[in-house]
Motif scaffolding. Structure first.
Motif, PDB file in Angstrom:
ATOM      1  N   LEU A  90       0.836  -1.202   0.000  1.00  0.00           N
ATOM      2  CA  LEU A  90       0.000   0.000   0.000  1.00  0.00           C
ATOM      3  C   LEU A  90       0.872   1.255   0.000  1.00  0.00           C
ATOM      4  N   ALA A  91       1.889   1.277   0.851  1.00  0.00           N
ATOM      5  CA  ALA A  91       2.787   2.428   0.959  1.00  0.00           C
ATOM      6  C   ALA A  91       3.607   2.646  -0.307  1.00  0.00           C
ATOM      7  N   ALA A  92       3.816   1.589  -1.077  1.00  0.00           N
ATOM      8  CA  ALA A  92       4.662   1.666  -2.271  1.00  0.00           C
ATOM      9  C   ALA A  92       3.953   2.255  -3.484  1.00  0.00           C
ATOM     10  N   GLY A  93       2.700   2.630  -3.340  1.00  0.00           N
ATOM     11  CA  GLY A  93       1.980   3.246  -4.452  1.00  0.00           C
ATOM     12  C   GLY A  93       2.523   4.631  -4.786  1.00  0.00           C
ATOM     13  N   GLU A  94       1.996   5.185  -5.851  1.00  0.00           N
ATOM     14  CA  GLU A  94       2.405   6.521  -6.319  1.00  0.00           C
ATOM     15  C   GLU A  94       2.092   7.570  -5.252  1.00  0.00           C
ATOM     16  N   LYS A  95       3.103   8.344  -4.846  1.00  0.00           N
ATOM     17  CA  LYS A  95       2.893   9.409  -3.844  1.00  0.00           C
ATOM     18  C   LYS A  95       1.771  10.324  -4.314  1.00  0.00           C
ATOM     19  N   GLY A  96       0.906  10.673  -3.373  1.00  0.00           N
ATOM     20  CA  GLY A  96      -0.247  11.497  -3.687  1.00  0.00           C
ATOM     21  C   GLY A  96      -1.457  10.693  -4.103  1.00  0.00           C
ATOM     22  N   HIS A  97      -1.257   9.403  -4.379  1.00  0.00           N
ATOM     23  CA  HIS A  97      -2.341   8.530  -4.848  1.00  0.00           C
ATOM     24  C   HIS A  97      -2.402   7.232  -4.045  1.00  0.00           C
ATOM     25  N   ARG A  98      -2.029   7.304  -2.785  1.00  0.00           N
ATOM     26  CA  ARG A  98      -2.145   6.162  -1.873  1.00  0.00           C
ATOM     27  C   ARG A  98      -3.289   6.499  -0.922  1.00  0.00           C
ATOM     28  N   ALA A  99      -4.296   5.626  -0.881  1.00  0.00           N
ATOM     29  CA  ALA A  99      -5.505   5.986  -0.144  1.00  0.00           C
ATOM     30  C   ALA A  99      -6.077   4.787   0.601  1.00  0.00           C
ATOM     31  N   ALA A 100      -7.079   5.087   1.424  1.00  0.00           N
ATOM     32  CA  ALA A 100      -7.822   4.044   2.130  1.00  0.00           C
ATOM     33  C   ALA A 100      -9.266   4.490   2.277  1.00  0.00           C
ATOM     34  N   LEU A 101     -10.164   3.529   2.309  1.00  0.00           N
ATOM     35  CA  LEU A 101     -11.555   3.826   2.634  1.00  0.00           C
ATOM     36  C   LEU A 101     -11.641   4.114   4.134  1.00  0.00           C
ATOM     37  N   PRO A 102     -12.643   4.873   4.561  1.00  0.00           N
ATOM     38  CA  PRO A 102     -12.708   5.338   5.954  1.00  0.00           C
ATOM     39  C   PRO A 102     -12.670   4.254   7.024  1.00  0.00           C
ATOM     40  N   SER A 103     -13.224   3.093   6.771  1.00  0.00           N
ATOM     41  CA  SER A 103     -13.269   2.038   7.795  1.00  0.00           C
ATOM     42  C   SER A 103     -12.112   1.053   7.702  1.00  0.00           C
ATOM     43  N   SER A 104     -11.157   1.335   6.859  1.00  0.00           N
ATOM     44  CA  SER A 104     -10.013   0.434   6.674  1.00  0.00           C
ATOM     45  C   SER A 104      -9.126   0.386   7.913  1.00  0.00           C
ATOM     46  N   THR A 105      -8.373  -0.701   8.011  1.00  0.00           N
ATOM     47  CA  THR A 105      -7.360  -0.854   9.054  1.00  0.00           C
ATOM     48  C   THR A 105      -6.034  -1.219   8.398  1.00  0.00           C
ATOM     49  N   ILE A 106      -5.017  -0.479   8.770  1.00  0.00           N
ATOM     50  CA  ILE A 106      -3.671  -0.708   8.244  1.00  0.00           C
ATOM     51  C   ILE A 106      -2.805  -1.112   9.433  1.00  0.00           C
ATOM     52  N   MET A 107      -1.974  -2.132   9.256  1.00  0.00           N
ATOM     53  CA  MET A 107      -1.143  -2.594  10.351  1.00  0.00           C
ATOM     54  C   MET A 107       0.258  -2.907   9.843  1.00  0.00           C
ATOM     55  N   ILE A 108       1.245  -2.392  10.574  1.00  0.00           N
ATOM     56  CA  ILE A 108       2.633  -2.739  10.256  1.00  0.00           C
ATOM     57  C   ILE A 108       3.183  -3.592  11.392  1.00  0.00           C
ATOM     58  N   LYS A 109       4.076  -4.502  11.033  1.00  0.00           N
ATOM     59  CA  LYS A 109       4.654  -5.420  12.020  1.00  0.00           C
ATOM     60  C   LYS A 109       5.921  -6.034  11.453  1.00  0.00           C
ATOM     61  N   GLU A 110       6.646  -6.698  12.339  1.00  0.00           N
ATOM     62  CA  GLU A 110       7.801  -7.472  11.902  1.00  0.00           C
ATOM     63  C   GLU A 110       7.324  -8.719  11.171  1.00  0.00           C
ATOM     64  N   PRO A 111       8.112  -9.199  10.216  1.00  0.00           N
ATOM     65  CA  PRO A 111       7.781 -10.490   9.609  1.00  0.00           C
ATOM     66  C   PRO A 111       7.830 -11.590  10.669  1.00  0.00           C
ATOM     67  N   ILE A 112       7.050 -12.642  10.464  1.00  0.00           N
ATOM     68  CA  ILE A 112       7.061 -13.766  11.399  1.00  0.00           C
ATOM     69  C   ILE A 112       7.588 -15.008  10.697  1.00  0.00           C
ATOM     70  N   ALA A 113       8.070 -15.938  11.493  1.00  0.00           N
ATOM     71  CA  ALA A 113       8.606 -17.184  10.941  1.00  0.00           C
ATOM     72  C   ALA A 113       7.716 -18.346  11.362  1.00  0.00           C
ATOM     73  N   ALA A 114       7.753 -19.381  10.570  1.00  0.00           N
ATOM     74  CA  ALA A 114       7.019 -20.611  10.897  1.00  0.00           C
ATOM     75  C   ALA A 114       7.912 -21.795  10.570  1.00  0.00           C
ATOM     76  N   LYS A 115       9.070 -21.808  11.170  1.00  0.00           N
ATOM     77  CA  LYS A 115      10.057 -22.833  10.839  1.00  0.00           C
ATOM     78  C   LYS A 115      10.218 -23.811  11.996  1.00  0.00           C
ATOM     79  N   ARG A 116      10.294 -25.068  11.667  1.00  0.00           N
ATOM     80  CA  ARG A 116      10.588 -26.117  12.634  1.00  0.00           C
ATOM     81  C   ARG A 116      11.672 -26.981  12.020  1.00  0.00           C
ATOM     82  N   GLY A 117      12.405 -27.664  12.881  1.00  0.00           N
ATOM     83  CA  GLY A 117      13.424 -28.570  12.357  1.00  0.00           C
ATOM     84  C   GLY A 117      14.642 -28.605  13.236  1.00  0.00           C
ATOM     85  N   GLN A 118      15.722 -29.085  12.650  1.00  0.00           N
ATOM     86  CA  GLN A 118      16.953 -29.216  13.420  1.00  0.00           C
ATOM     87  C   GLN A 118      17.604 -27.858  13.636  1.00  0.00           C
ATOM     88  N   ALA A 119      18.534 -27.792  14.572  1.00  0.00           N
ATOM     89  CA  ALA A 119      19.153 -26.531  15.002  1.00  0.00           C
ATOM     90  C   ALA A 119      19.775 -25.761  13.840  1.00  0.00           C
TER      91      ALA A 119
END
Length: 180
Positions: A90-119
Motif C-alpha cells: 500500500l505504501a509503495a503506491g504513487e505518492k499522492g495517490h495512496r488511499a484508504a476507505l474510511p473504515s479500513s485498518t492498516i497494520m505494520i509489524k515485523e515479519p514472522i517465521a514458521a520454521k521447525r526442524g533441526q538446530a
C-alpha cells in the motif's frame, strides 16, 4: 470488467498463486499502455492469517519489485485491511495517490517465521528472517519518509492504524470519503 478498467485486486493472503496472478496482471497492463495508471486495491492480511504464517515473504517482494518495475503510475487503495506486507505494498503506491476507505485498518509489524526442524535449519531461518526484516524496514522507510531507525523501532510490536493515523505515518496520502 475490473481488469478492463485497469483495476488489480488483492483480496486474500499473499500465497504463490495470488502473486503469480498479480505480477502477470501488472506486467500485462504495462504492456497494454505504459502511461495509464493502474489502480491496485488491497484487502489482505499479508503473508499471515490469524497469526499463522501462510506464505513466504518473497511473495510480497515479488509484487513490490514488479510494482517498482512497471512504468505506469500505480495508485493504491486499502479497501478493508492492509496488514504486514500488504501495508508495505500500500505504501509503495504513487505518492499522492495512496488511499484508504474510511473504515479500513492498516497494520505494520515485523515479519514472522514458521520454521521447525533441526538446530542448523533454525539458525538459517533466523538469518533469513533478519534479512527479510531489514528489507521490510528499508522499504517502509523509503515510502513513508521515516528513518530506518524509526521504522525498526515502530515494527517491534504490531501497530494498527485507522486511515488518519496511516496518513500521519506516511503510509497513505488520503482517505476516500463517501461519493454519494
Amino acid at each position: 470488467f475490473l481488469f478492463k478498467e485497469r483495476i488489480v485486486y488483492l483480496g486474500m493472503t499473499l500465497v504463490p498463486s495470488v502473486t503469480e496472478l498479480l505480477v502477470a496482471e501488472l506486467l500485462y497492463l504495462q504492456f497494454e499502455d505504459p502511461q495509464k495508471p493502474i489502480y491496485f486495491y488491497i484487502n489482505s492480511t499479508g503473508t499471515a492469517k490469524e497469526g499463522d504464517k501462510m506464505a513466504y515473504d518473497a511473495e510480497a517482494f515479488a509484487i513490490y519489485d514488479t510494482m517498482s518495475y512497471v512504468k505506469n503510475p500505480l495508485y493504491t487503495v486499502c479497501v478493508g485491511t492492509a496488514w504486514g506486507e500488504a501495508a508495505m505494498l500500500l505504501a509503495a503506491g504513487e505518492k499522492g495517490h495512496r488511499a484508504a476507505l474510511p473504515s479500513s485498518t492498516i497494520m505494520i509489524k515485523e515479519p514472522i517465521a514458521a520454521k521447525r526442524g533441526q538446530a542448523s535449519d533454525l539458525d538459517l531461518a533466523r538469518l533469513e528472517l533478519r534479512e527479510v526484516r531489514d528489507e521490510v524496514v528499508k522499504t517502509l522507510s523509503k515510502h513513508t519518509e521515516r528513518t530506518i531507525q524509526q521504522i525498526s523501532e515502530d515494527i517491534r510490536r504490531p501497530i494498527y492504524m485507522k486511515p488518519e493515523r496511516a496518513i500521519e505515518f506516511g503510509i497513505i496520502d488520503k482517505v476516500l470519503e463517501d461519493s454519494f
